[in-house]
Design an enzyme around this catalytic site. Sequence first.
Site, PDB file in Angstrom:
ATOM      1  N   TYR A 134       2.096  -6.935  61.994  1.00  0.00           N
ATOM      2  CA  TYR A 134       3.404  -6.831  62.548  1.00  0.00           C
ATOM      3  C   TYR A 134       4.024  -8.312  62.846  1.00  0.00           C
ATOM      4  O   TYR A 134       5.163  -8.260  62.732  1.00  0.00           O
ATOM      5  CB  TYR A 134       3.157  -6.050  63.800  1.00  0.00           C
ATOM      6  N   SER A 188      11.472  -8.649  66.876  1.00  0.00           N
ATOM      7  CA  SER A 188      10.465  -8.362  68.111  1.00  0.00           C
ATOM      8  C   SER A 188      10.507  -9.586  68.860  1.00  0.00           C
ATOM      9  O   SER A 188      10.515 -10.925  68.268  1.00  0.00           O
ATOM     10  CB  SER A 188       9.401  -7.747  67.804  1.00  0.00           C
TER      11      SER A 188
END
Length: 260
Positions: free
Chosen positions: A155, A142
């Site tokens: 995350y 990401s």
Amino acid sequence: MNLKNKVCIITGAASGIGYGIAKRFVADGAKVVIADLKLDAAQKAADELTAQGPGEAMAVEMNVTDETQVNDGVAKVVETWGKIDVLVSNAGVQIVHPLENFPFDDWKKLLSIHLDGAFLTSKAILPHMYKAGSGSIIFMGSVHSKEASALKSAYVTAKHGLLGLARVISKEGAEHGVRANVICPGFVKTPLVEKQIPEQARDLGISEEDVVNKVMLGQTVDQEFTTIDDVAEVAHVFAAFPTNALTGQSLVVSHGWYMN
């Protein structure tokens, strides 16, 4: 560069980004394994993609945090198609909380799916790639592999960790012709991201419109979401690249949100 007759396992591929990558690979003639927590959804996706051709797809039930299920799924693929050329470790979830009240169980759940899942699937397929003398492992990172955002401690930690794991695989796999890469998308408007909009609006005390325009797209150059097709094209490049020249590298796909 093409993937004709390459056997490609994609986790979390019954929907979203994983399905988009599977569709791109099948369109290039690959044999794609839809590995997903929900076997019925995986089978539906596999049937749809096989009907589209020219490649084909099969479904495998796989909880990427369960070592036995991962190993059994990989064994089924090898029994069916004889080899594994590509792994795309894509399965993931998103859980947002301020750090001071982030439930420990949620922290462990998210890290397990992202990091344990990448580790276990890589561990299971590497002997087959080593035996063949080639292979491509792709982790779904990401922008948060490079940057941080409020509310996303687990995350961000997991996505940063995938960079390190990919680099180790690149070092260890080099003599066996195995390479590893990380794709780092910006916000892709999938159900995973859509779920975050009201959650972040609540936790940040702003409107949902501000979450989209200021938090998610505020740092892009064009106020555009990254698309599933954008990510699938990058996955295809990494999977089909003819040499190991790109091993260990990550590529950000974010409409300029993060540049390096």
